[in-house]
Design a protein around this motif. Structure first.
Motif, mmCIF file in Angstrom:
data_model
loop_
_atom_site.group_PDB
_atom_site.id
_atom_site.type_symbol
_atom_site.label_atom_id
_atom_site.label_comp_id
_atom_site.label_asym_id
_atom_site.label_seq_id
_atom_site.Cartn_x
_atom_site.Cartn_y
_atom_site.Cartn_z
ATOM 1 N N THR A 196 3.713 1.664 14.707
ATOM 2 C CA THR A 196 3.328 2.118 16.054
ATOM 3 C C THR A 196 2.360 1.127 16.701
ATOM 4 O OG1 THR A 196 1.598 3.511 15.093
ATOM 5 C CG2 THR A 196 3.700 4.592 15.607
ATOM 6 N N GLY A 215 4.913 0.295 8.296
ATOM 7 C CA GLY A 215 3.580 0.796 8.643
ATOM 8 C C GLY A 215 2.527 -0.127 8.057
ATOM 9 N N ARG A 216 1.510 -0.418 8.846
ATOM 10 C CA ARG A 216 0.521 -1.416 8.429
ATOM 11 C C ARG A 216 -0.831 -0.801 8.101
ATOM 12 N NH1 ARG A 216 -1.224 -4.900 12.185
ATOM 13 N NH2 ARG A 216 -0.147 -4.210 14.052
ATOM 14 N N ARG A 232 0.228 -2.219 3.302
ATOM 15 C CA ARG A 232 1.246 -1.312 3.848
ATOM 16 C C ARG A 232 0.697 0.106 3.951
ATOM 17 N NH1 ARG A 232 6.740 -2.740 3.564
ATOM 18 N NH2 ARG A 232 6.973 -0.708 4.524
ATOM 19 N N LYS A 288 -8.814 10.151 0.003
ATOM 20 C CA LYS A 288 -8.397 9.581 1.299
ATOM 21 C C LYS A 288 -7.200 10.356 1.836
ATOM 22 C CE LYS A 288 -6.947 5.232 3.484
ATOM 23 N NZ LYS A 288 -7.018 3.764 3.416
ATOM 24 N N GLY A 315 -6.064 6.930 7.428
ATOM 25 C CA GLY A 315 -6.630 5.600 7.635
ATOM 26 C C GLY A 315 -6.464 5.180 9.077
ATOM 27 N N LEU A 316 -7.311 4.246 9.471
ATOM 28 C CA LEU A 316 -7.295 3.742 10.846
ATOM 29 C C LEU A 316 -7.031 2.252 10.832
ATOM 30 C CD1 LEU A 316 -10.674 4.877 12.359
ATOM 31 C CD2 LEU A 316 -8.471 5.965 12.654
ATOM 32 N N PRO A 361 2.096 7.812 -2.062
ATOM 33 C CA PRO A 361 2.271 6.539 -2.777
ATOM 34 C C PRO A 361 1.244 6.393 -3.897
ATOM 35 C CG PRO A 361 1.174 6.162 -0.674
ATOM 36 C CD PRO A 361 1.531 7.620 -0.713
HETATM 37 C C1 BT5 Z 1 -5.606 1.830 6.373
HETATM 38 O O1 BT5 Z 1 -5.521 0.569 5.852
HETATM 39 O O2 BT5 Z 1 -6.047 2.790 5.805
HETATM 40 C C2 BT5 Z 1 -5.049 1.912 7.791
HETATM 41 C C3 BT5 Z 1 -3.815 2.738 7.859
HETATM 42 C C4 BT5 Z 1 -3.365 2.917 9.288
HETATM 43 C C5 BT5 Z 1 -2.004 3.524 9.372
HETATM 44 C C6 BT5 Z 1 -1.622 3.852 10.790
HETATM 45 S S1 BT5 Z 1 -0.141 4.760 10.878
HETATM 46 C C7 BT5 Z 1 -0.035 4.524 12.568
HETATM 47 C C8 BT5 Z 1 -0.503 3.104 12.847
HETATM 48 N N1 BT5 Z 1 0.602 2.166 12.787
HETATM 49 C C9 BT5 Z 1 0.485 1.329 11.751
HETATM 50 O O3 BT5 Z 1 1.320 0.438 11.446
HETATM 51 N N2 BT5 Z 1 -0.652 1.590 11.080
HETATM 52 C C10 BT5 Z 1 -1.399 2.649 11.706
HETATM 53 P P1 BT5 Z 1 -6.174 0.094 4.498
HETATM 54 O O4 BT5 Z 1 -7.606 0.517 4.418
HETATM 55 O O5 BT5 Z 1 -5.840 -1.334 4.429
HETATM 56 O O6 BT5 Z 1 -5.398 0.910 3.416
HETATM 57 C C11 BT5 Z 1 -4.095 0.536 3.033
HETATM 58 C C12 BT5 Z 1 -3.893 0.994 1.610
HETATM 59 O O7 BT5 Z 1 -3.805 2.414 1.607
HETATM 60 C C13 BT5 Z 1 -2.613 0.518 0.973
HETATM 61 O O8 BT5 Z 1 -2.801 -0.725 0.342
HETATM 62 C C14 BT5 Z 1 -2.298 1.611 -0.026
HETATM 63 O O9 BT5 Z 1 -3.008 1.397 -1.233
HETATM 64 C C15 BT5 Z 1 -2.917 2.842 0.608
HETATM 65 N N3 BT5 Z 1 -1.927 3.708 1.253
HETATM 66 C C16 BT5 Z 1 -0.691 3.423 1.713
HETATM 67 N N4 BT5 Z 1 -0.112 4.503 2.249
HETATM 68 C C17 BT5 Z 1 -1.018 5.505 2.119
HETATM 69 C C18 BT5 Z 1 -1.017 6.866 2.469
HETATM 70 N N5 BT5 Z 1 0.004 7.451 3.079
HETATM 71 N N6 BT5 Z 1 -2.133 7.600 2.181
HETATM 72 C C19 BT5 Z 1 -3.197 7.052 1.567
HETATM 73 N N7 BT5 Z 1 -3.262 5.758 1.219
HETATM 74 C C20 BT5 Z 1 -2.182 5.006 1.491
#
Ligand code: BT5
Length: 279
Positions: free
Chosen positions: A33, A63-64, A70, A135, A138-139, A170
């Motif tokens: 998004t 998703g990033r 990811r 958790k 995430g933002l 995951p």
């Molecule tokens: C985050 O990154 O926590 C930011 C996530 C943001 C996602 C939203 S979804 C809508 C918008 N569009 C996008 O493409 N992104 C935003 P970070 O702190 O880097 O955490 C990423 C890590 O969280 C990954 O390496 C996984 O270990 C873990 N992870 C992946 N999917 C997860 C989930 N569904 N719930 C909890 N942890 C997750």
């Protein structure tokens, strides 16, 4: 035909906001998004799409997270959305976006799921899941600056695990959960989205009027007083780490870490990962 709960026709009549979500897109699937909204903003002319534009989806193919990580969520289980903002704030104020979006998500989760919410610096949203903080969301804030260095465009992406079962989450290095698992109930993604947008508008307006979100945000941080390992950007391809006690967060959101030798380091959110120790 039954409206999808996140469709524009279902969401917009229920919005209590003035400008956030007044331009609204629901899509079944996108890559990310944030990436989708970035492309829209890059393709538009001045002021288009307008500030407050929201895109919400059921699934992201890419998703990033931060730093090329990811964000994974099975179709229809999560709230995955991004908001376009045009702050015209100083670059230093950039971290306020993370603060206000974290606070908005925290308040919305507490309001709709009635579960306590805390934050882990810099961008994690945690809920009490019976066995400690996990958790749940995430933002991801993508920012752009104009030639004068002003923060002109920001895309705030929020991913909240809403209705995943344990098997649908995951594998991660740290404890995670969904609102369904934390509360024992299926939760409405629509109610949560409406609450997030409403709280975000209120938080943004306050910040835009010069009221700092720092104290409210700081008070929710679990990180302060904890021993943390910060991974810094690699130097010549070699990972570097800093271990110490997280003493405070300064006005602009930077983490102050005291190493065992007594040195105080200021750590910028953009470049780091906090390892271990959520407890
Ligand atoms: C985050 O990154 O926590 C930011 C996530 C943001 C996602 C939203 S979804 C809508 C918008 N569009 C996008 O493409 N992104 C935003 P970070 O702190 O880097 O955490 C990423 C890590 O969280 C990954 O390496 C996984 O270990 C873990 N992870 C992946 N999917 C997860 C989930 N569904 N719930 C909890 N942890 C997750």
């Amino acid at each position: 035909m039954i409206e999808h709960e996140l469709s524009a026709t279902a969401v917009q009549p229920l919005l209590a906001t003035q400008w956030i979500g007044r331009t609204y897109h629901y899509l079944e699937q996108v890559d990310s998004t944030n990436t989708w909204l970035q492309a829209m903003a890059a393709a538009g002319d001045a002021g288009n799409p307008p500030a407050g534009t929201v895109v919400a989806v059921d699934y992201q193919t890419a998703g990033r997270g931060r730093l090329a990580r990811r964000w994974e969520a099975p179709v229809g289980t999560s709230l995955l959305f991004s908001i376009l903002l045009r702050p015209n704030w100083s670059a230093e104020q950039g971290m306020w976006l993370t603060m206000i979006a974290s606070l908005a998500a925290a308040e919305a989760i507490e309001q709709t799921a009635a579960v306590p919410v805390r934050l882990k610096w810099p961008n994690d949203i945690l809920v009490e899941a019976g066995d400690g903080w996990r958790k749940v969301a995430g933002l991801l804030v993508d920012t752009q600056f104009d030639a004068a260095g002003t923060l002109s465009t920001a895309i705030v992406g929020i991913g909240i695990n809403v209705n995943q079962t344990a098997a649908q989450l995951p594998d991660t290095l740290y404890p995670i959960t969904s609102l369904r698992l934390a509360t024992g109930h299926i939760q409405s993604r629509q109610s949560l989205l409406l609450a997030c947008l409403e709280r975000l508008e209120a938080q943004y307006e306050a910040a835009n009027n010069g009221r700092s979100p720092h104290n409210a945000w700081y008070n929710r941080l679990i990180t302060i007083g904890k021993v943390v390992t910060v991974s810094l950007p690699p130097v010549n391809g070699t990972a570097t780490y800093l271990e110490g006690t997280a003493e405070a967060v300064d006005h602009w959101g930077r983490l102050l870490v005291r190493t065992p030798s007594g040195e105080l380091h200021t750590v910028d959110a953009g470049d780091v990962t906090l390892h271990k120790r959520m407890e």
